[in-house]
Design a protein around this motif. Structure first.
Motif, PDB file in Angstrom:
ATOM      1  N   THR A  94       0.819  -1.216   0.000  1.00  0.00           N
ATOM      2  CA  THR A  94       0.000   0.000   0.000  1.00  0.00           C
ATOM      3  C   THR A  94       0.851   1.264   0.000  1.00  0.00           C
ATOM      4  O   THR A  94       0.568   2.221  -0.723  1.00  0.00           O
ATOM      5  CB  THR A  94      -0.943   0.012   1.220  1.00  0.00           C
ATOM      6  OG1 THR A  94      -1.819  -1.108   1.150  1.00  0.00           O
ATOM      7  CG2 THR A  94      -1.760   1.296   1.259  1.00  0.00           C
ATOM      8  N   GLU A 156      -4.807   7.550  -6.927  1.00  0.00           N
ATOM      9  CA  GLU A 156      -5.604   7.045  -5.804  1.00  0.00           C
ATOM     10  C   GLU A 156      -6.751   6.162  -6.299  1.00  0.00           C
ATOM     11  O   GLU A 156      -7.024   5.102  -5.728  1.00  0.00           O
ATOM     12  CB  GLU A 156      -6.156   8.212  -4.979  1.00  0.00           C
ATOM     13  CG  GLU A 156      -5.124   8.895  -4.121  1.00  0.00           C
ATOM     14  CD  GLU A 156      -4.560   7.966  -3.061  1.00  0.00           C
ATOM     15  OE1 GLU A 156      -5.322   7.505  -2.200  1.00  0.00           O
ATOM     16  OE2 GLU A 156      -3.342   7.679  -3.108  1.00  0.00           O
ATOM     17  N   VAL A 157      -7.406   6.606  -7.361  1.00  0.00           N
ATOM     18  CA  VAL A 157      -8.532   5.831  -7.899  1.00  0.00           C
ATOM     19  C   VAL A 157      -8.052   4.475  -8.415  1.00  0.00           C
ATOM     20  O   VAL A 157      -8.654   3.438  -8.124  1.00  0.00           O
ATOM     21  CB  VAL A 157      -9.234   6.615  -9.032  1.00  0.00           C
ATOM     22  CG1 VAL A 157     -10.244   5.724  -9.758  1.00  0.00           C
ATOM     23  CG2 VAL A 157      -9.927   7.850  -8.474  1.00  0.00           C
ATOM     24  N   VAL A 158      -6.937   4.467  -9.141  1.00  0.00           N
ATOM     25  CA  VAL A 158      -6.457   3.224  -9.753  1.00  0.00           C
ATOM     26  C   VAL A 158      -6.022   2.216  -8.698  1.00  0.00           C
ATOM     27  O   VAL A 158      -6.427   1.056  -8.724  1.00  0.00           O
ATOM     28  CB  VAL A 158      -5.306   3.513 -10.747  1.00  0.00           C
ATOM     29  CG1 VAL A 158      -4.677   2.205 -11.215  1.00  0.00           C
ATOM     30  CG2 VAL A 158      -5.827   4.292 -11.940  1.00  0.00           C
ATOM     31  N   TRP A 159      -5.174   2.645  -7.735  1.00  0.00           N
ATOM     32  CA  TRP A 159      -4.658   1.643  -6.797  1.00  0.00           C
ATOM     33  C   TRP A 159      -5.719   1.174  -5.809  1.00  0.00           C
ATOM     34  O   TRP A 159      -5.637   0.054  -5.291  1.00  0.00           O
ATOM     35  CB  TRP A 159      -3.401   2.138  -6.083  1.00  0.00           C
ATOM     36  CG  TRP A 159      -3.555   3.033  -4.876  1.00  0.00           C
ATOM     37  CD1 TRP A 159      -3.410   4.379  -4.829  1.00  0.00           C
ATOM     38  CD2 TRP A 159      -3.814   2.630  -3.519  1.00  0.00           C
ATOM     39  NE1 TRP A 159      -3.575   4.852  -3.554  1.00  0.00           N
ATOM     40  CE2 TRP A 159      -3.821   3.793  -2.722  1.00  0.00           C
ATOM     41  CE3 TRP A 159      -4.046   1.399  -2.908  1.00  0.00           C
ATOM     42  CZ2 TRP A 159      -4.056   3.775  -1.343  1.00  0.00           C
ATOM     43  CZ3 TRP A 159      -4.278   1.377  -1.534  1.00  0.00           C
ATOM     44  CH2 TRP A 159      -4.283   2.546  -0.768  1.00  0.00           C
ATOM     45  N   ARG A 160      -6.726   2.015  -5.556  1.00  0.00           N
ATOM     46  CA  ARG A 160      -7.765   1.630  -4.601  1.00  0.00           C
ATOM     47  C   ARG A 160      -8.864   0.780  -5.242  1.00  0.00           C
ATOM     48  O   ARG A 160      -9.584   0.071  -4.526  1.00  0.00           O
ATOM     49  CB  ARG A 160      -8.393   2.878  -3.969  1.00  0.00           C
ATOM     50  CG  ARG A 160      -7.470   3.618  -3.018  1.00  0.00           C
ATOM     51  CD  ARG A 160      -8.122   4.859  -2.447  1.00  0.00           C
ATOM     52  NE  ARG A 160      -7.201   5.626  -1.617  1.00  0.00           N
ATOM     53  CZ  ARG A 160      -6.956   5.401  -0.328  1.00  0.00           C
ATOM     54  NH1 ARG A 160      -7.596   4.424   0.297  1.00  0.00           N
ATOM     55  NH2 ARG A 160      -6.098   6.148   0.342  1.00  0.00           N
ATOM     56  N   THR A 161      -9.020   0.864  -6.554  1.00  0.00           N
ATOM     57  CA  THR A 161     -10.149   0.171  -7.193  1.00  0.00           C
ATOM     58  C   THR A 161      -9.730  -0.931  -8.154  1.00  0.00           C
ATOM     59  O   THR A 161     -10.580  -1.703  -8.592  1.00  0.00           O
ATOM     60  CB  THR A 161     -11.024   1.176  -7.961  1.00  0.00           C
ATOM     61  OG1 THR A 161     -10.258   1.774  -9.016  1.00  0.00           O
ATOM     62  CG2 THR A 161     -11.550   2.262  -7.027  1.00  0.00           C
ATOM     63  N   MET A 162      -8.433  -1.001  -8.492  1.00  0.00           N
ATOM     64  CA  MET A 162      -8.000  -1.982  -9.489  1.00  0.00           C
ATOM     65  C   MET A 162      -6.939  -2.921  -8.914  1.00  0.00           C
ATOM     66  O   MET A 162      -6.457  -2.727  -7.797  1.00  0.00           O
ATOM     67  CB  MET A 162      -7.464  -1.271 -10.734  1.00  0.00           C
ATOM     68  CG  MET A 162      -8.489  -0.388 -11.419  1.00  0.00           C
ATOM     69  SD  MET A 162      -7.858   0.361 -12.953  1.00  0.00           S
ATOM     70  CE  MET A 162      -9.238   1.423 -13.392  1.00  0.00           C
ATOM     71  N   SER A 163      -6.583  -3.928  -9.684  1.00  0.00           N
ATOM     72  CA  SER A 163      -5.608  -4.926  -9.244  1.00  0.00           C
ATOM     73  C   SER A 163      -4.195  -4.359  -9.239  1.00  0.00           C
ATOM     74  O   SER A 163      -3.928  -3.309  -9.824  1.00  0.00           O
ATOM     75  CB  SER A 163      -5.654  -6.139 -10.170  1.00  0.00           C
ATOM     76  OG  SER A 163      -5.192  -5.779 -11.468  1.00  0.00           O
ATOM     77  N   TRP A 167      -2.419  -1.433 -11.649  1.00  0.00           N
ATOM     78  CA  TRP A 167      -1.718  -0.264 -11.115  1.00  0.00           C
ATOM     79  C   TRP A 167      -0.296  -0.183 -11.666  1.00  0.00           C
ATOM     80  O   TRP A 167       0.173   0.905 -12.022  1.00  0.00           O
ATOM     81  CB  TRP A 167      -1.676  -0.300  -9.588  1.00  0.00           C
ATOM     82  CG  TRP A 167      -0.964   0.899  -9.030  1.00  0.00           C
ATOM     83  CD1 TRP A 167      -1.483   2.152  -8.838  1.00  0.00           C
ATOM     84  CD2 TRP A 167       0.422   0.986  -8.659  1.00  0.00           C
ATOM     85  NE1 TRP A 167      -0.504   2.999  -8.361  1.00  0.00           N
ATOM     86  CE2 TRP A 167       0.669   2.312  -8.237  1.00  0.00           C
ATOM     87  CE3 TRP A 167       1.464   0.063  -8.637  1.00  0.00           C
ATOM     88  CZ2 TRP A 167       1.916   2.732  -7.799  1.00  0.00           C
ATOM     89  CZ3 TRP A 167       2.711   0.483  -8.190  1.00  0.00           C
ATOM     90  CH2 TRP A 167       2.938   1.803  -7.781  1.00  0.00           C
TER      91      TRP A 167
END
Length: 203
Positions: A94, A156-163, A167
């Motif tokens: 993270t 933020e959107v990519v790492w929180r919502t995608m694999s 990312w």
């Protein structure tokens, strides 16, 4: 140490090499679990552990070859060491994923602070490559502030919502492509406010 010129290809290899190695390492290791000193690590964390010393080494080589590092390069190295180190130490990817967000917010904050003082600090980094009048640098700096804020949100959107794989693709290819496309889109600004250094020297 005076700044020295190096081949653009060498500079590109030093700038982009660590990221490419991280991308390759992640894709080779992503499906495995690796036990090191009794602790199990994901392929993501192992690739991160490889990335940290590599970017430190290439930054050192760049400094030895040119005698100079930009504030952006120094900040990137420090944040990679901190957030990458936390990811490895705590065995949690993270922190490394948050690193681009912190970098872009930091750059936006620094440039924004300069604008409040009527200064285009971006000019200190890019003026040699693209000489422009002060007004042009102020406009470009404002646009870069919005770009960095947008990239921070996007990360933020990519790492929180995608694999993890999505990312890594976004970090390796998406972010550089967006940055290059943004700079190319400023062609009219460069043309309108650009300074011909040869004519200025002759005059």
């Amino acid at each position: 140490m005076a700044e020295k010129k190096i081949s653009p290809w060498v500079k590109a290899a030093l700038d982009w090499g660590p990221l490419i190695v991280f991308f390759i390492a992640f894709n080779r290791l992503k499906d495995g679990t690796y036990t090191i000193l009794g602790t199990d690590y994901s392929g993501f964390v192992v690739a991160t552990a490889l990335f940290i010393p590599l970017i430190a080494a290439t930054t050192l080589i760049l400094w030895l070859l040119t005698g100079k590092l930009s504030a952006m390069q120094i900040a990137t190295l420090v944040l990679v060491a901190i957030f990458g180190g936390l990811s490895v130490w705590l065995n949690d990817p993270t922190f490394f994923k948050m690193k681009p967000t912190i970098i872009y917010l930091l750059f936006a904050g620094i440039l924004g602070a300069g604008l409040l003082r009527g200064k285009a600090w971006l000019q200190l980094v890019m003026n040699e490559a693209m000489p422009m009048a002060h007004e042009g640098w102020m406009i470009l700096t404002k646009r870069f502030v919005w770009l960095f804020l947008g990239l921070a949100v996007a990360n933020e959107v990519v790492w929180r919502t995608m694999s993890d794989a999505h990312w890594v693709d976004f970090k390796t290819f998406g972010l550089p492509i967006i940055m290059i496309a943004f700079i190319m889109s400023q062609a009219k600004l460069f043309e309108r406010h650009g300074i011909d250094t040869e004519e200025s020297e002759e005059g």
